[in-house]
Every structure is written in structure tokens, then in C-alpha cells.
Design a protein around this motif. Structure first.
Motif, PDB file in Angstrom:
ATOM      1  N   THR A 270      -4.457  -1.969  -6.854  1.00  0.00           N
ATOM      2  CA  THR A 270      -5.575  -1.198  -7.927  1.00  0.00           C
ATOM      3  C   THR A 270      -5.338   0.175  -8.044  1.00  0.00           C
ATOM      4  O   THR A 270      -5.828   0.969  -8.848  1.00  0.00           O
ATOM      5  N   GLY A 271      -4.534   0.992  -7.072  1.00  0.00           N
ATOM      6  CA  GLY A 271      -4.436   2.067  -7.189  1.00  0.00           C
ATOM      7  C   GLY A 271      -5.669   2.994  -6.437  1.00  0.00           C
ATOM      8  O   GLY A 271      -5.606   4.146  -6.632  1.00  0.00           O
ATOM      9  N   LYS A 272      -6.462   2.491  -5.891  1.00  0.00           N
ATOM     10  CA  LYS A 272      -7.698   2.993  -5.245  1.00  0.00           C
ATOM     11  C   LYS A 272      -7.541   3.273  -3.912  1.00  0.00           C
ATOM     12  O   LYS A 272      -6.728   2.437  -3.078  1.00  0.00           O
ATOM     13  N   ALA A 273      -8.163   4.265  -3.317  1.00  0.00           N
ATOM     14  CA  ALA A 273      -8.155   4.572  -2.073  1.00  0.00           C
ATOM     15  C   ALA A 273      -9.148   3.577  -1.242  1.00  0.00           C
ATOM     16  O   ALA A 273     -10.452   3.565  -1.718  1.00  0.00           O
TER      17      ALA A 273
ATOM     18  N   HIS B  28      -9.548  11.745  -3.544  1.00  0.00           N
ATOM     19  CA  HIS B  28      -9.643  10.479  -2.764  1.00  0.00           C
ATOM     20  C   HIS B  28     -11.134  10.046  -2.575  1.00  0.00           C
ATOM     21  O   HIS B  28     -11.449   8.949  -2.118  1.00  0.00           O
TER      22      HIS B  28
ATOM     23  N   ASP C   6     -13.313   7.235  -4.389  1.00  0.00           N
ATOM     24  CA  ASP C   6     -12.774   5.907  -4.093  1.00  0.00           C
ATOM     25  C   ASP C   6     -13.091   5.376  -2.716  1.00  0.00           C
ATOM     26  O   ASP C   6     -13.799   4.246  -2.541  1.00  0.00           O
TER      27      ASP C   6
ATOM     28  N   ALA D 150      -4.864   8.668   3.410  1.00  0.00           N
ATOM     29  CA  ALA D 150      -5.606   7.647   2.533  1.00  0.00           C
ATOM     30  C   ALA D 150      -4.867   6.421   2.316  1.00  0.00           C
ATOM     31  O   ALA D 150      -3.673   6.736   1.957  1.00  0.00           O
TER      32      ALA D 150
ATOM     33  N   CYS E  76       1.005  -1.157   0.088  1.00  0.00           N
ATOM     34  CA  CYS E  76      -0.024  -0.033   0.045  1.00  0.00           C
ATOM     35  C   CYS E  76       0.619   1.251   0.003  1.00  0.00           C
ATOM     36  O   CYS E  76       2.101   1.202   0.300  1.00  0.00           O
ATOM     37  N   ARG E  77       0.206   2.310  -0.111  1.00  0.00           N
ATOM     38  CA  ARG E  77       0.805   3.441  -0.194  1.00  0.00           C
ATOM     39  C   ARG E  77      -0.234   4.370   0.621  1.00  0.00           C
ATOM     40  O   ARG E  77      -1.324   4.437   0.403  1.00  0.00           O
TER      41      ARG E  77
ATOM     42  N   GLU F 161      -0.997   8.498   1.516  1.00  0.00           N
ATOM     43  CA  GLU F 161      -1.265   9.976   1.322  1.00  0.00           C
ATOM     44  C   GLU F 161      -2.055  10.660   1.925  1.00  0.00           C
ATOM     45  O   GLU F 161      -3.142  10.179   2.372  1.00  0.00           O
TER      46      GLU F 161
ATOM     47  N   ILE G  81      -3.837   3.675  -0.117  1.00  0.00           N
ATOM     48  CA  ILE G  81      -4.082   3.150  -1.483  1.00  0.00           C
ATOM     49  C   ILE G  81      -3.706   1.733  -1.642  1.00  0.00           C
ATOM     50  O   ILE G  81      -2.296   1.378  -1.456  1.00  0.00           O
ATOM     51  N   ASP G  82      -4.612   0.852  -2.167  1.00  0.00           N
ATOM     52  CA  ASP G  82      -4.159  -0.762  -2.610  1.00  0.00           C
ATOM     53  C   ASP G  82      -3.013  -0.600  -3.544  1.00  0.00           C
ATOM     54  O   ASP G  82      -3.479   0.157  -4.813  1.00  0.00           O
TER      55      ASP G  82
END
Length: 232
Positions: free
Chosen positions: A86-89, A32, A35, A80, A23-24, A26, A82-83
Motif C-alpha cells: 500500500t505504501g502506507k506507514a 508519516h 498514515d 516507520a 516492507c520498507r 524509514e 511501510i507496507d
């Protein structure tokens, strides 16, 4: 032996991202919100809001208005999650009650949508926030507080290595209910062993092809590291 007290005050948390394998993190922005609304909507019964002082929300507009008013401040400083796949929050967590003069900080307002629950990314997000607090910023104490009725949150705190410190009775009123608050903490002298447990657990080799963990992150936050040492 107790470590020397670091120079105080400590810096306030920056708004720079935290990068992990799964994950990331932010700083939350309005970009966000969609998402997060989608991820939270996977909880069709609204259970993720049970122990939070807000929510659930009847409409997307209601949630966006709440997020605009709540998620964008400095304390709580919302992140947030981020997976990486998927790049989604898919959830949020905040650093809050930030007290630089004593080097004390709390993690709170944790809300994981179903896509984040019981995943390596969910655990890694907590590790990344702890690592920032202890290693990057030099904080002395890291706190976790939750409704004493929230068995899931208390179990998570123990799994992540927090020490239970007691219950503040009738500490708050949340959604017209008395709330007894359970307090947990990790201190800077405990962090190295807890960090090692997290890092061992997060290794790709600890998961099978279906993503299931092979060895659990111990309830005391150090058991996994001890098991790995014994196997070597």
C-alpha cells in the motif's frame, strides 16, 4: 566458542532506509503521522497502547503533538514501517538505548497497527532491524524488554529467537502501575542461525495464496531452518 570482541565503539545507526520484500523501514518524519494515526485507529478498543507509557490519544491533534515530540529524535531512533503493498506507514519500531562503546542496542517502542499485526511485513521489519544491528553495524548484543504482563510481547520475543534472561521486579512505574520488566537478548554469535530461520520463513514459497504461513517461525528462532534442512 565465543567470537572475538569486535572493534569498539561501533557506529551509531544511520538514518538510511531498510528495504525488504514485504516492507520498507524509514526514519519517521511528520509525513508519516497521518498514515500512522489511520493505522492505529483501526484498533477501536485502544489495546495497542496498553503496555506503552503513552496513549491512547483522544484526537488526531493530540497524536500529532505526541509524535512530533517523540518520534523524531536520535535515541530512540524511530522507524516507520511501510507496507510494500500500500505504501502506507502501518506501525513503528525504534532502535534505542544505543551504546556504541559496548556494541549493545535495544529494539523498543514497537507499535503495530492492526493492518501490520500477524503479517509477513511485521516479522520482516524485525529481521531488517536485527540485520542492520548485527551485520551492518557489528553490534554484539541486541535487546528486547517488555512488561512481564504483556504475554503477546514475550511470545513475539521468543518467536523471533530472543533468549529470556529474567525479570527485573518493580523496574518501572508505567501509567501509575508497577511494571516488572522481562529481559530478552540475541547475541552476535547466535545471529547466523536466527538469520537463516528468518530468511527461510520469509521466502514467498512459505505462504499460500491467502498469505497464510506453511511453516511457523520456531519459538527458538532456529527451528524453521532446521526443518528446511531436514526436508532437503
Amino acid at each position: 566458542m565465543t567470537r572475538p570482541i569486535p572493534d569498539l565503539p561501533r557506529p551509531r545507526p544511520p538514518r538510511t532506509p531498510l528495504e525488504g520484500r514485504y516492507c520498507r523501514l524509514e526514519q519517521v518524519t511528520p509525513g508519516h503521522f497521518a498514515d500512522l494515526w489511520h493505522a492505529y485507529g483501526k484498533d477501536t478498543e485502544g489495546r495497542i497502547w496498553d503496555y506503552l507509557p503513552y496513549g491512547p490519544f483522544e484526537s488526531r491533534d493530540d497524536f500529532f503533538a505526541f509524535a512530533q515530540a517523540t518520534y523524531l529524535g536520535d535515541d530512540p531512533l524511530f522507524h516507520a514501517i511501510i507496507d510494500a503493498r500500500t505504501g502506507k506507514a502501518v506501525g513503528v519500531a525504534s532502535l534505542m538505548r544505543i551504546t556504541p562503546e559496548f556494541g549493545v542496542i535495544e529494539v523498543g517502542h514497537i507499535n503495530y497497527g492492526p493492518p501490520l499485526q500477524k503479517t509477513p511485513a511485521g516479522t520482516e521489519a524485525q529481521y531488517l532491524l536485527m540485520r542492520r544491528a548485527f551485520e551492518e553495524l557489528g553490534y554484539r548484543r541486541y535487546e528486547w524488554k517488555c512488561d512481564n504482563a504483556n504475554a503477546g510481547s514475550k511470545a513475539a520475543a521468543k518467536r523471533y529467537g530472543f533468549t529470556f534472561e529474567g525479570i527485573f521486579r518493580k523496574h518501572l512505574v508505567v501509567k501509575c502501575r508497577n511494571r516488572d520488566t522481562a529481559w530478552f537478548s540475541i547475541t552476535d554469535d547466535e545471529w547466523p542461525a536466527i538469520r537463516a530461520a528468518f530468511e527461510s520463513w520469509l521466502e514467498p514459497g512459505n505462504f499460500d495464496e491467502a498469505g497464510r504461513q506453511k511453516i511457523k517461525l520456531g519459538a527458538d528462532g532456529t527451528r524453521l531452518h532446521q526443518q528446511h534442512q531436514q526436508q532437503q
